[in-house]
Structure formats: C-alpha cells, structure tokens
Design a protein around this motif. Structure first.
Motif, PDB file in Angstrom:
ATOM      1  N   UNK A   1      -2.346 -10.994   7.052  1.00 33.59           N
ATOM      2  CA  UNK A   1      -1.844 -10.087   8.082  1.00 33.59           C
ATOM      3  C   UNK A   1      -1.650 -10.763   9.436  1.00 33.59           C
ATOM      4  N   UNK A   2      -1.550 -12.100   9.414  1.00 32.62           N
ATOM      5  CA  UNK A   2      -1.263 -12.813  10.654  1.00 32.62           C
ATOM      6  C   UNK A   2       0.232 -13.034  10.758  1.00 32.62           C
ATOM      7  N   UNK A   3       0.716 -13.095  11.989  1.00 30.62           N
ATOM      8  CA  UNK A   3       2.157 -13.169  12.244  1.00 30.62           C
ATOM      9  C   UNK A   3       2.798 -14.388  11.596  1.00 30.62           C
ATOM     10  N   UNK A   4       2.199 -15.538  11.748  1.00 36.62           N
ATOM     11  CA  UNK A   4       2.829 -16.758  11.211  1.00 36.62           C
ATOM     12  C   UNK A   4       2.891 -16.747   9.690  1.00 36.62           C
ATOM     13  N   UNK A   5       1.858 -16.171   9.061  1.00 39.20           N
ATOM     14  CA  UNK A   5       1.861 -16.123   7.585  1.00 39.20           C
ATOM     15  C   UNK A   5       2.921 -15.140   7.098  1.00 39.20           C
ATOM     16  N   UNK A   6       2.975 -13.979   7.722  1.00 43.02           N
ATOM     17  CA  UNK A   6       3.998 -12.993   7.333  1.00 43.02           C
ATOM     18  C   UNK A   6       5.399 -13.552   7.522  1.00 43.02           C
ATOM     19  N   UNK A   7       5.594 -14.268   8.617  1.00 45.40           N
ATOM     20  CA  UNK A   7       6.925 -14.838   8.873  1.00 45.40           C
ATOM     21  C   UNK A   7       7.296 -15.850   7.798  1.00 45.40           C
ATOM     22  N   UNK A   8       6.359 -16.709   7.420  1.00 43.00           N
ATOM     23  CA  UNK A   8       6.636 -17.702   6.379  1.00 43.00           C
ATOM     24  C   UNK A   8       6.973 -17.034   5.052  1.00 43.00           C
ATOM     25  N   UNK A   9       6.266 -15.953   4.734  1.00 44.33           N
ATOM     26  CA  UNK A   9       6.514 -15.275   3.450  1.00 44.33           C
ATOM     27  C   UNK A   9       7.854 -14.548   3.460  1.00 44.33           C
ATOM     28  N   UNK A  10       8.153 -13.844   4.554  1.00 42.70           N
ATOM     29  CA  UNK A  10       9.390 -13.063   4.598  1.00 42.70           C
ATOM     30  C   UNK A  10      10.623 -13.949   4.664  1.00 42.70           C
ATOM     31  N   UNK A  11      10.501 -15.121   5.230  1.00 49.98           N
ATOM     32  CA  UNK A  11      11.668 -16.014   5.320  1.00 49.98           C
ATOM     33  C   UNK A  11      12.107 -16.542   3.957  1.00 49.98           C
ATOM     34  N   UNK A  12      11.269 -16.368   2.942  1.00 57.02           N
ATOM     35  CA  UNK A  12      11.647 -16.780   1.580  1.00 57.02           C
ATOM     36  C   UNK A  12      12.646 -15.812   0.961  1.00 57.02           C
ATOM     37  N   UNK A  13      12.766 -14.598   1.555  1.00 50.06           N
ATOM     38  CA  UNK A  13      13.632 -13.572   0.983  1.00 50.06           C
ATOM     39  C   UNK A  13      14.949 -13.513   1.745  1.00 50.06           C
ATOM     40  N   UNK A  14      15.966 -13.074   1.037  1.00 50.45           N
ATOM     41  CA  UNK A  14      17.274 -12.890   1.666  1.00 50.45           C
ATOM     42  C   UNK A  14      17.264 -11.611   2.482  1.00 50.45           C
ATOM     43  N   UNK A  15      18.276 -11.452   3.318  1.00 50.70           N
ATOM     44  CA  UNK A  15      18.346 -10.260   4.158  1.00 50.70           C
ATOM     45  C   UNK A  15      18.506  -9.009   3.319  1.00 50.70           C
ATOM     46  N   UNK A  16      19.197  -9.133   2.137  1.00 51.61           N
ATOM     47  CA  UNK A  16      19.366  -7.968   1.293  1.00 51.61           C
ATOM     48  C   UNK A  16      18.026  -7.489   0.735  1.00 51.61           C
ATOM     49  N   UNK A  17      17.190  -8.447   0.330  1.00 50.31           N
ATOM     50  CA  UNK A  17      15.889  -8.069  -0.210  1.00 50.31           C
ATOM     51  C   UNK A  17      14.959  -7.541   0.885  1.00 50.31           C
ATOM     52  N   UNK A  18      15.062  -8.142   2.052  1.00 51.63           N
ATOM     53  CA  UNK A  18      14.256  -7.644   3.166  1.00 51.63           C
ATOM     54  C   UNK A  18      14.645  -6.214   3.503  1.00 51.63           C
ATOM     55  N   UNK A  19      15.956  -5.952   3.475  1.00 53.09           N
ATOM     56  CA  UNK A  19      16.407  -4.590   3.785  1.00 53.09           C
ATOM     57  C   UNK A  19      15.940  -3.615   2.717  1.00 53.09           C
ATOM     58  N   UNK A  20      15.912  -4.083   1.471  1.00 51.49           N
ATOM     59  CA  UNK A  20      15.438  -3.210   0.390  1.00 51.49           C
ATOM     60  C   UNK A  20      13.958  -2.881   0.560  1.00 51.49           C
ATOM     61  N   UNK A  21      13.166  -3.875   0.970  1.00 53.90           N
ATOM     62  CA  UNK A  21      11.741  -3.615   1.216  1.00 53.90           C
ATOM     63  C   UNK A  21      11.575  -2.600   2.345  1.00 53.90           C
ATOM     64  N   UNK A  22      12.348  -2.790   3.416  1.00 56.47           N
ATOM     65  CA  UNK A  22      12.259  -1.874   4.554  1.00 56.47           C
ATOM     66  C   UNK A  22      12.678  -0.464   4.146  1.00 56.47           C
TER      67      UNK A  22
END
Length: 1450
Positions: A272-293
C-alpha cells in the motif's frame, strides 16, 4: 454584480454584511439564482467578475446561521445532487420548477467541470502570463477556497464530498496543465533572480494554489463518516483503508491475475505504498487500468468497448494517480501532528502564504484554516486551533527576531582565519539577544518504541555577557522551561552598513537558520545545572555563562537527515541566542497541551459536545432542557427583602409557605414549580417561598455572616437562577451592568447549596480575576476554601496571600491558632494533659471531653428554664472574654438556647477545621501540601485562561477535580483557551463530571487580541467561543440596566444592546444630577481641523498620529486641572499607539514635572482600556483621511462606554459622521455643537444642577480651534500662577513673629493653620508655564529602538503612565536621524532631549518674559547641532504670529 461586490467588501471590512438582505428576504432567492446562472455563463462574464461571484458564494456558505441563506445553500448541496429525480416526481413539477430543480442539483458539478476545463486546456509551451493574467490565478485560488469552505462543514459536506470524489477533482487539479505552467513559471523566475530577490520574494503563485489544493485533499479524506457525522478512530480508518486495498486485490485476482500474479497474494501493508503501487500499475495497459477502475466504480463505465473511447475519457497519468491515491496508505493527521516540530523554523516564519508579513487587506485568500460556526469533529476543532495558534505565535516570534537581530547589526567578517572563524561581526547589540561563543550537543537519547526520533536532545549554549548589570541579571534569571531561539546569520553586508527597515529583513542580516530550544537551567562552575528553588542562585565569577537547553527531537531528526544527504549541519552554525519576554513566551506549553488533548481520549460533557461543534438544537444545554433540574434551592442573601423577591419574578405567582408576615424576611428557599415533574403546581409558573433563619454561628462579631447589599434586577436574578441550575448559561453584560456582581452571587449560592462541589473561575486577565476574587471575599465564603493559581495574586487589595503556597501557610498558621484555642478551652474545663499538641489529640479531646459535656448539658435543660441554661452551660469560662454577658435571664428560654447552640457550633467548627487540617500535619513536604490543598481542600479555585492552558498536564496529573466553571470576560478569550478549561480533569467512569458552565461576557465589545491581521480577518481567529455560541442562537440572558454612566452618555452606546436602561442611582445620586464643572455639556464631539495643513501623519507604517488632536487633548486636560479636577479622575484614550506615544510626549514636556498639572491616571489606547473606567475621558480618534479600525462598532462601543460623568471626543467630524456603521453614536454626538463650550468661572466639584444647555450658552466661552484653546489655557495658567503667588505672600506674612519683631524665618511653623498649600511646595519658576507651540515630536523608526507594537491595535507595554520613562522622540536633521543615548539606556533606545540644565541657576523671569515665552519649547536640530528656541512668539491668532509659526514649523 454590484450587490455581490458590496457584500464582499463588507466582509472584508468586518462589518454587518447581511442587514440589507434580511430587510427584504423575499428578493434573495431570485438574486441567489441569478448569481448561480452567472457563474455558469461563458464569455459574457469576465474572469474578474467570476471571482467576485465565487467569493460571494463562499461568504454565503460561511453564513449558515441565517435561515434565509441556509435555505438557498441547502438546495445545491442537499441529497438531490446525488441522483436524478424519478419519473413519478417529474409529473408533480411544472416545467419551470423541474428546470430549476435540475439546475440546482447539477450546479456544483457543472461549476467544477467548468473550472477543470479552464485549468486543463492550457497550452504548456505558452507563457502563463500571456495565457492567464493575474485575475485568472486569483479566480482559481478563490475557487479552491470556496470548495474548502464547503467541505469543512458537515451540513454542506455530507453529500457534496461524494460528488467531489466522483469528479476526481483533486487529482485532476494536481495534474492539470495550469499547475504545471505555474510551477514552470516560478522556476523560470527564480533563475533570473539574484539572492536578495529570492530571499525577499518567498511568495509564489503555484505555492499558494498547491497549498490550498493540499488542504482540499486533506479534508476530502478526513477521519469522519460523512453520513452519520461520527468521528472515525485511527483503527477505523485503517480498517477502511484495508477494505479498499482488499477490493483491489479481489478485482485483480478475478480479472488480471495473469498480468499481476503475486499482487493479490501479498500482505496489504507490503503493497500500500505509493512507489510499489505505481510499479505494479505501470505493468498494465491503460485499457486494463480503466477496466479495474470501472470494476471498482472509481470511474463511470464506458458506453461501448471501443478502446479509443476509454482512452479519450482519461489520460494514463490521471488514471494512474487516481488508482494510487485511492489505495495508498495516508498518514493520519494525528501522526503528522506528533511528528511536527513545535518551534517554527526560518522557512515557516518568513513564508508569506501562511504567515503574511504585510498588513493584510483581505483582498487575497490564504492557505490557512478558518474558525467559523461549525467543525467536523473535536479533533478537527483542535487541529484548526493548533495550526492557527502556532502561526499566530510564529508571527510574534518573527517580530521579536527582526527587532533584536536588526539591532545587533550583523556585518560580513572579511578577515576570517583559523583563529577567528566567526561568520559575521556584530556592530550593535540588543537587550534580548546575545552572540553565541560556543554551542555543543551534549546528549542525544535513543528513540522510544514506535518513534523515529530521539527521545531527548540536550545542548550547551555559552555566552559572554559583557553588558550592564541589570541586563546580565535578566539573562541569569532565565527560568526552567523558558523558550529561546538559536539563530544563524551569514551576513553579506559590509562593515558600517546601516539597517534600513524599509528593505527586506533577511537579505540585510543574512539570516539563514532559526531553531527553538527550551531552557533546562544555567550551569554552575562545576558544569551542573543550577536547581531552582527558594535558595538564591549562586553568584558566578566573570561574564561567561552557559545554559543547558532541550532541543526539539522532531526538528533534530529532520536536520540530521538533511545533513546525511549532504546539506550543511545546522547545529555548527548558530551565532545568536534570542530570548523573549516571559509574558509572550508560553506558546510551546499551549501547543503541547492541544497536542496532548488530541492524543488523549478526552471526554466532553455529552450535553455540550454537539453545541461546541455547532450542531443540534442551540437551546439543548439550557437548564430548562437539561435532564437534571433542581426545583428547590436556598437563595441565601440574594434578596434584600420580600418586596425585592416579588419584583424579581414578575412573571411568576409567589406563594409564601408561612402566612406570618413577620417571618417574611431573607434568606429564602425557593421552589420553582415549573422545574418539577410531580407534586402540587408541577409545570406551572409558581414559586413557593420558604423563609428560614441562618443558624447562630457563635457569640463573636466575626461569627455573623456577611450579606449581599446589592438589589439585583429581574434580569440579573434570572442570570443567577440559570447559573445555579445544571447546564450552559450565557450572560451578555453591557458596560456597567454588574456582570461581576452576578458572577459572585452565583458562586456564593452554589457554594452554600452544594458544599461538596468545587467551582473553577476562569478569566482573561489578572485584573478581572482579582476584581472577582476581592468581591468573593466580601461575601459569606470561608477563606480557607479560596485558592488563586498563577501570577497576579499580588495585585489583590488585601494583605492575605491566596496563592497555593500562601494558602498552605495560612492553613498552618490557622492550625496553630486553633490549637491555641483548644488549649484555652482545655484550661477553661480544667482538663489535664497535652490535648492541643496535634490535630489528632484535639480530635480525641473533642470526642471525650467536649461532646460528652454538651450532651450532658442538653439532658439537664430538658425542664425548659432559662436559669438551667445559665447554670449548667459548660463553656461559660471559655466565652468569658466577651464584652457583654453571654446569656440574658430576662429573655426567653428559646433565645438563650439558641445562644448556647451558637456557642457550641463555634467550638465544633474549631475541631471540624482541625480535622480538615490533619492531613497537612501529616505531610511534611510543601509541594505535597499544595497539591492536597488544590485537590481536596479548596472549593473555589481561580486562574486565568492562559494558566489553565499552560498547566493542564500538571493539574490532570495531580487529580484535580471540579464540578462547575464560571468564565468572566468570555468574549475576550480565544476559542481554544475557552475550550481547554473544560478538560482540566480526567473523566469519571468515562463521563465528564462538569455540571454547570457559566459564561459571562459582551460580544459587542472588543474580541480577543490577534496581532496578525490575516489570522484575525481571514481565519476569524478573533472569534471567541462565546461569540460563536451567540451566532449559533444559544439562549442568552442580556442584562438590561447599567449603573456606570450618566444616562446621556449611556445613550451613545445603548442602541447596540437589547433594551439597555439605567439603574435608579444614576438618575438620583447627586454626582449624576450635577453637571461637569467648567463645561456646558457632559459629553461633546469637538471638531479638530488641520494644524499647519497637517492632519493625521504616519511616520512609519500604521503608526498614526495627529498633532492637532494631541495638543487639543492636553490643553483640555490642563484646563481641567487648573479648575480643580483631580488627575486620578481623568484618563486620556486614543485609538492608535502612535497617538498614545505622542500624547504622552506632549504631557511629559509640559505637565508631568509641574505640580499644578501633573499627569492623568492613564494615557493608553481604547483596546487596552477595555474593562476599566474613569469619571472623565478625553478621547482622540486621530484619523482624518479614512475611518480606520474604529469602523468596527465593537471598538466604538468600548470607546463610548469608558466614561462615568464626562466624555469629550476630539475628531474630524465630517469624516466620522458620514460613516454608516457609526451613525447611531455620531448622530447623537453631532446634535450638540462641535466646538468646545467652556465655563471657566466654575471650579470642581460642580454645584450646578442639570439644566437645558441653551440656558447657559450665553455665559459660556466658545473655543473655535486648538490654537485658541492653547492661548486660553496659557492665560488661565498665568492667572492661577499670580493668584498662587499672592496667596503665598499672604502666608509668608502670617509667619512673621510680631512679638520678637524678628524677620521671617522659613523654618518656623505657620501662626495660622492653612493646610497643605500647594504653593508651599512650589518654586515660582518651576511653575512657569512654558508649553510649546508645536510639540516637535516625530516618531522615526530606528532598528535599535526598543520598539512598541506599531500595529493598529494595542501593545503590551505598561499602561500606567510613568513620566520617568523615556518617550519616543528624535531630533530632526536634514539628512539623518540623531539619537541621544544616555549611559543607562540600551542602544537604540530613544530619549527625550532635555535642553534645560537643572543645575544651572535660572534668572527671575519678568511678566513680559513670561508673555513672550513659547507655548511649547521646540527642539530642533540642523546638521546635528541643537538649536534651543526660547523666544518663539506666543501663539496668537494674528497673521504675523501665524506666519512666524509657519516658518518655524517649516
């Protein structure tokens, strides 16, 4: 638009803004709708006009106490902003109503979307100054301020916060092109600036906007349940956070486990730290990120599966930030506070966004919290007050630092060598600061468990005190816990450069670092801390002194981390140690108290909590709505007689319990039937009165109880009744209405009705506390139950010491006196043994010898004869010291039995007190005795609000308990200093034992003093809790009869109060019925025009002076003294500090040393004189160009209400009479002539009865202007002088001895007694009136001057006018300011230049010389040469003399 501008301006000027709206409420709804429509319109409304409209809406959201505004605001923040209306609801609305409802529901969302469109559509490559002018930046700042004010109040936040989150407003603002352009523009500007410009320009546009945005982000995630309004604990916030992350893990495990295979399986705390979340989310495409949101309902679902559609909705950067901000761990506000250093540093002190340096006009917004009507939770309440109190203290610290360091004149050391490594030289010196010769860190303790900073850091600071003896003593008297500041100066100015106050401070002195420290103590010759105690401190040799200090562990940790990152070690650079005045140096203790409260599970009384937060029924804490009501209570000596009782309750039916009228005398027990639920007359407005007699307490005169002599009014009686009941009592006391008398009677009645309860008295000032305490001592309250905490008890007008140790000494002394009485009683009974040795042995003596004899006596007198009482009374010998016989055989048995019982009660009281004092006998330590006294013995404890805030921790630790609080001057106490006294005790079984809270004050007079105008105006820090309660609609009891001033003077301010009338004595007593000697009118507004074309002047910013008014005021004072007015009955007030010093200077030049004139009781400002009064007030209003801060009606009320018998106001009439807010008072003042009418043939005291003014106008002398008044006083003075000289000659003749025919011998007494003649003390030459035509006084600022506050408020100097003190006065030169510095003065202090030589023999002046002498002695200099002008022509109205005067002035 013009209406919105006017209302905004009224808010800025702090005057009543909504009066016009309340007069026509039916028009406001249409106006409000029009404002909302204009806010959403496009290019037709300019950005500046949009800013005005947003400010207007913001003011509406801050005025929710008004029903008309609250009803409109609720439409746009209510539940309807969540969803659309359903179809069935649509059918019930007309088309227009439906359109309006839909508009109101969507208004705030559309407004936010419009704002986001504005800040996101900026071309980054373009210069922001071209694209966005200053008006746009201001609009953006005001818009964020508007949203902040919506979200910090629960009624407006409850539904709006979800909409704010749905728009993702905060994230989109932080990542907007507008913010990037602001930051880029600031960086470019910083690159083009030199060092001095960077240091002097701390403020940046991006800085303020980002701070406002950070505040919005903080409150959007605040620890509160938006639906219920309940505060969320830290554990509940963590659980809420874990639930969000868990939902994210479930979503990824269900749909994206292939892309993030380990994310769903990890521990929450590890991801739940910012840098870890950023590293994990950057592995996904914008389409997948939007689907999660979409899955988590963070963004709105897409209308189709088109990838371009999803990408167009939101950029990758914004989507990433939204997901991260929703799931990252946020540090709680409590953790932030605990890790925050309490001492301000240089970055905070000179940050203009949070601590403005300039005079705040109210035209810009600031990144500061506000104290308005409502708060989210108690933690929010404490948090806002913590930040504001810290910032206000920072502002005062900055003033002290700038004053002291500028006096020291740090210059660049151009000859640094290995032996001399000083970074700078000091060309001056200051009383409050010294250069450091050595600084060493001596201890850094390990961190405690759970902390990331050292538990304690100590250092040694060494100074060489090559100063005067008195200044060295001041430094050596630094006490434990005093706060000092360590300062680093790296000056780049050359040696000899003078400090210029008009230029920025930091570049001139090279100030680099500021760190706070707390004194532990001074080190002795062995290097050990000198312990404080009763013993005198040891005298140390030489001038070198070393102090051990505690540093702030949080700040030390931050500094060390920066040092490890390659930055300079701050603690190797300090070269100045600054101390502050103890009275102004308690900020750290108060901040620690607030922080301790935030870390404690404190309990506020349940009947008060919602009221303090600003919610619920405002009358819920009134005694009539409380669960506990007490119908029957003893009103003791409240009523003078039965007629007084009947007159006090005009709305009640009075039923006497006994029909015998002879018994209808006080004291009375009253039963209020409307407060009881059962029995006869329950719920009816009926009072059952039961007279009773106070039991006989003994045969000695001091045994008789003290009684009240004041005939209280019905309103005062209602206030006393409310104060005796459980609940909150608010008493509004206009000037002179007996607030203190009401408070004292409430305390006395509670003391007698509830002897086991303890009452805490809290006031704003020591003066008010002492007045209250002195009146309590005059009532029937045993002094052993009184205790006065804190400094100020020495000002009590009594020889008794009511401090903690003073009371201990009193008890020990009383114990010995009582034991001696026991010994006398033992001897009278012929009892053997040492029974008076201790309290314990005395107790046994009472039990086995006194009580048994009394019981035997009672059994012997059962036959009911008086003679039996006389014969068998066992203590006749003990009471033989009475002046009269104890019993009277001519009177009845009951009468003599009552005397006998009174004697026994007297004896019993001796042993009762000894039993109470037994604990003091067992304890041998003074500290333990003092604690026991505080916790057990004292029933009425008094302290100031400052002492309560400082000592809360100590009071709670020793187990202090109390049941009732009475606060005097409540409207002058800061909000947080009013709140802290509620929590000076630990909860009792998770409940606060507080039963009554009585607040007495006057919100129509001046509020708490806040020196920084930004915190006063923008943050509303000057609002007292008493005032907020009144705004919320809490029921108040308004005292309605004043007994201070003449009715005519009272009419100048009674319009501000509800039905304020006059007590009988101001209508009937002789001093109110006779006029003021020498004056036609008892009050008058006197117009003062420019003198030599000069009205108000401003030598330094906001230091206003008016020479013409100063001269006029002093001339009238001299006139009053010459016709016999006592100086102690006259006070001179003004509205500005500059004028105060000018008047003092003029008085010092020609009144103080003259026994005929002397100086008045006080010369001070209106602000400082609040709470005081005098018979005659001379008031100077100073301003001639603008109204200034007198436009605040509260200051006007204080100014008009200080006088009892005479008020004379000197002002520019046409300026003040045209001010709308001041119209009620100045309309009355202007009805009388604005030129002074005098009756010089009258002398004080006056015998002339009140008559119509026009009947004596033809006898009066008209004074046209100030020069004529000076001329008139000059002639009157000479007449008085000649008369005194003739009287002295006649007295000399009486001394002549005709029998011996000897010449006059001055050593012989008078043959005829003539009393203390003034002339016997006068030398004719010393009384020669040589005032001056122009004071010549100017107040030029010098950095080394011991400056007073130059704000538009009152300062903290001593208001007792002491003519021996130096005054601000300088010699004018053509190019420089020359300052005289006597040896005993501090460098930079300015003294009056006295051109008279007291040792030089002065030749006798002839009458012609006197007539040709100056009205004032002007002191002028040119080219540093002083010219004494003893022959300035006497001021006259002739053209020739006026021309000469003009030349001299030029």
């Amino acid at each position: 638009m013009s209406i919105a501008i006017m209302i905004n301006e009224k808010f800025r000027e702090r005057v009543q803004p909504w009066e016009a709206v309340k007069s026509r409420p039916e028009q406001f709804e249409r106006f409000f709708n029009r404002v909302m429509n204009l806010c959403l319109e496009g290019e037709d409304v300019t950005i500046k006009e949009q800013t005005i409209l947003i400010m207007f809406l913001d003011h509406c959201f801050n005025s929710l106490e008004l029903d008309i505004i609250r009803s409109q605001v609720q439409k746009i923040v209510g539940l309807t902003i969540w969803t659309n209306l359903n179809e069935s609801r649509h059918e019930k609305l007309s088309d227009n109503e439906l359109k309006q409802t839909l508009f109101e529901r969507a208004f705030l969302r559309k407004l936010m979307e419009k704002f986001l469109t504005l800040i996101e559509n900026v071309q980054e490559e373009k210069d922001i100054d071209e694209k966005f002018p200053h008006e746009t930046v201001v609009y953006c700042e005001r818009f964020i301020e508007f949203l902040n004010d919506i979200i910090v109040q629960l009624p407006t936040r409850r539904f709006f916060n979800i909409v704010l989150d749905d728009v993702n407003f905060v994230v989109r603002c932080f990542l907007s092109t507008f913010v990037k352009c602001l930051q880029k523009n600031d960086i470019d500007k910083q690159k083009t600036m030199d060092f001095n410009e960077k240091e002097s320009t701390k403020k940046s546009s991006s800085n303020l906007f980002l701070k406002l945005l950070s505040n919005l982000k903080f409150y959007s995630t605040f620890e509160i349940d938006d639906h219920t309004g309940e505060s969320l604990t830290q554990n509940e916030m963590i659980e809420k956070h874990y639930a969000n992350v868990l939902n994210l893990q479930k979503a990824i495990f269900k749909h994206f486990r292939d892309d993030l295979p380990t994310f769903s399986l990890q521990n929450i705390k590890s991801i739940d730290k910012r840098n870890i979340l950023k590293d994990e989310f950057e592995k996904l495409s914008i389409e997948k990120l939007y689907s999660i949101a979409e899955y988590l309902s963070i963004v709105s679902p897409s209308s189709n599966n088109d990838e371009n559609s999803k990408q167009s909705k939101m950029s990758l950067e914004i989507l990433l930030e939204i997901l991260i901000s929703k799931h990252e761990r946020i540090q709680s506000h409590l953790e932030l506070i605990n890790e925050m250093p309490l001492y301000p540093t240089e970055k905070m002190i000179w940050d203009e966004d949070i601590v403005p340096t300039e005079f705040y006009s109210g035209e810009t917004c600031l990144a500061l919290p506000k104290l308005n009507l409502q708060f989210l939770t108690l933690h929010d309440y404490l948090l806002r007050n913590f930040h504001l109190f810290r910032l206000e203290s920072t502002y005062e610290i900055r003033q002290d630092i700038e004053d002291a360091v500028s006096r020291m004149k740090p210059w660049q050391n151009e000859s640094i060598s290995e032996k001399n490594d000083q970074q700078c030289l000091f060309g001056g010196w200051s009383r409050m600061a010294q250069s450091i010769t050595n600084f060493t860190i001596v201890e850094v303790n390990k961190s405690k468990i759970g902390q990331n900073h050292p538990s304690r850091v100590r250092a040694d600071v060494t100074l060489v005190l090559n100063t005067r003896h008195d200044i060295r003593q001041e430094w050596e008297q630094l006490r434990k816990h005093d706060i000092c500041f360590l300062i680093t100066c790296k000056s780049t100015t050359k040696v000899g450069t003078q400090y210029d106050y008009r230029k920025p401070f930091i570049p001139q002195v090279g100030l680099t670092y500021v760190r706070g420290c707390e004194v532990e103590g001074m080190l002795n010759a062995e290097g050990k801390v000198v312990e404080e105690g009763t013993d005198a401190k040891p005298v140390l040799p030489g001038s070198t002194r070393t102090w051990r200090v505690w540093l702030d562990p949080n700040q030390y940790q931050l500094d060390i981390e920066q040092t490890l990152n390659g930055e300079e070690d701050v603690y190797d650079t300090f070269n100045i140690l600054l101390r502050r005045k103890p009275k102004e140096n308690n900020f750290k203790a108060v901040l620690e108290t607030i922080r301790d409260l935030m870390n404690t599970n404190f309990v506020v009384p349940e009947w008060l909590q919602d009221l303090i937060l600003g919610y619920g029924d405002p009358a819920s804490a009134h005694y009539s709505n409380m669960k506990v009501k007490i119908p029957t209570m003893d009103w003791n000596d409240t009523f003078i007689d039965v007629q007084h009782l009947r007159a006090s309750f005009p709305d009640y039916q009075i039923n006497m319990s006994d029909d015998d009228k002879i018994k209808h005398s006080p004291p009375f027990k009253l039963t209020f039937c409307d407060l009881r639920q059962k029995r006869e007359h329950a719920g009816e407005k009926v009072i059952i009165v039961e007279p009773h007699q106070i039991v006989n307490r003994g045969p000695y005169p001091y045994n008789k109880p003290k009684t009240n002599q004041i005939r209280f009014t019905p309103t005062q009686i209602e206030a006393i009744k409310s104060g005796m009941q459980h609940g909150l009592t608010l008493v509004v006391g206009p000037p002179g209405t007996g607030k203190t008398d009401v408070a004292v009677q409430i305390i006395s009645n509670i003391y007698h009705n509830f002897p086991d309860q303890r009452t805490l008295i809290v006031t704003h000032s020591n003066q008010a506390l002492n007045q209250l305490f002195e009146k309590i001592m005059a009532l029937d309250v045993d002094e052993r139950h009184l205790l006065r905490l804190g400094h100020g008890e020495e000002a009590l007008e009594t020889e008794k010491d009511f401090s903690r140790y003073g009371r201990v000494n009193y008890i020990l002394k009383t114990r010995l006196e009582l034991l001696s009485e026991v010994e006398r009683l033992q001897k009278s009974l012929n009892v053997q043994g040492d029974v008076a040795y201790t309290c314990e042995t005395a107790g046994y003596f009472y039990l086995y010898n006194i009580l048994s004899r009394w019981e035997e006596f009672l059994s012997k007198i059962q036959n009911g004869t008086t003679q039996a009482i006389i014969d068998f009374f066992p203590f006749k010998v003990y009471f033989s010291d009475l002046q009269t016989d104890l019993f009277n055989d001519q009177l009845s048995f009951d009468y003599n039995l009552d005397i006998a019982q009174g004697c026994f009660r007297h004896i019993k009281k001796i042993f009762t007190q000894l039993e109470e004092f037994r604990s003091f006998e067992l304890m041998r330590n003074g500290t333990d005795r003092a604690k026991y006294l505080l916790v057990k013995e004292a029933k009425i404890i008094a302290m100031t609000c400052t002492h309560a805030a400082l000592k809360r921790h100590d009071l709670v630790q020793c187990g202090f308990k109390y049941d009732n609080i009475l606060m005097e001057e409540s409207a002058q106490i800061l909000e947080i200093e009013t709140f802290i006294p509620l929590l000076l005790q630990n909860p009792d079984q998770e409940r606060n034992r507080l039963k009554r809270w009585i607040m007495i004050g006057d919100h129509h007079q001046l509020p708490p003093v806040i020196k920084n105008m930004a915190f006063q105006k923008y943050s509303n820090m000057e609002q007292a809790l008493f005032t907020r309660f009144v705004r919320l609609g809490v029921p108040t009891i308004d005292l309605d009869a004043q007994g201070r001033a003449r009715p005519s003077i009272c009419s100048l301010y009674n319009w501000r109060y509800k039905n304020l009338g006059n007590l009988d004595h101001v209508l009937q007593q002789n001093e109110y019925r006779t006029t003021n000697a020498g004056f036609v009118y008892d009050y008058q507004l006197i117009n003062v025009e420019n003198f030599n074309d000069i009205g108000e002047s401003e030598p330094i910013p906001y230091f206003y002076q008016n020479l013409a008014e100063a001269e006029y005021v002093v001339a009238v004072y001299m006139y009053m003294r010459l016709i016999g007015y006592p100086a102690e009955k006259i006070s001179i007030l003004t509205t500005y500090n500059g004028q105060k010093h000018l008047i003092r200077d003029v008085l010092n030049k020609r009144c103080t040393k003259n026994p005929l004139l002397g100086h008045p009781l006080k010369v001070t400002t209106v602000d400082k004189y609040q709470g005081q009064q005098n018979d005659f007030i001379l008031l100077s209003l100073v301003r001639t160009k603008a109204i200034g801060h007198l436009r605040d009606v509260r200051r006007l009320v204080v100014a008009m209400s200080r006088a009892r018998l005479g008020l004379y106001v000197f002002a520019r009439v046409n300026l003040f009479e045209n001010c709308f807010e001041l119209t009620p008072a100045f309309h009355k003042l202007a009805k009388r002539p604005t030129k002074l009418y005098l009756l010089p043939n009258e002398t004080y005291p006056s015998v002339r009865e009140e008559a119509k003014d026009q009947l004596i106008l033809h006898q009066a002398q008209l004074v046209e202007n100030m020069p004529q008044m000076a001329d008139f006083v000059y002639n009157l003075y000479n007449q008085k002088l000649v008369a005194l000289q003739q009287k002295k000659r006649r007295e000399d003749v009486l001394r002549f001895n005709s029998d011996t025919n000897l010449p006059y011998d001055p050593t012989q007494p008078l043959m005829q007694e003539t009393g203390d003649s003034l002339t016997s003390k006068l030398d004719p030459l010393s009384t020669e009136y040589i005032p001056s035509q122009v004071s010549g006084t100017k107040f030029e600022h010098d950095p080394n001057q011991e400056s007073s506050t130059i704000e538009n408020r009152d300062d903290e100097d001593d208001d007792e006018y002491d003519p021996s003190k130096p005054f601000l006065s300088t010699k004018k030169t053509s190019s420089t300011i020359s300052i005289e510095k006597p040896d005993e003065m501090e460098e930079g202090e300015i003294s009056i230049i006295d051109d008279t030589d007291n040792n030089k023999e002065v030749p006798m002046a002839t009458e012609e010389d006197i007539n040709q002498s100056a009205i004032f002695k002007s002191v002028m200099s040119a080219n540093d040469a002083v010219m004494d002008t003893d022959t300035i022509p006497f001021m006259a109205t002739t053209t020739e003399n006026q021309e000469k005067n003009d030349q001299i002035d030029t």
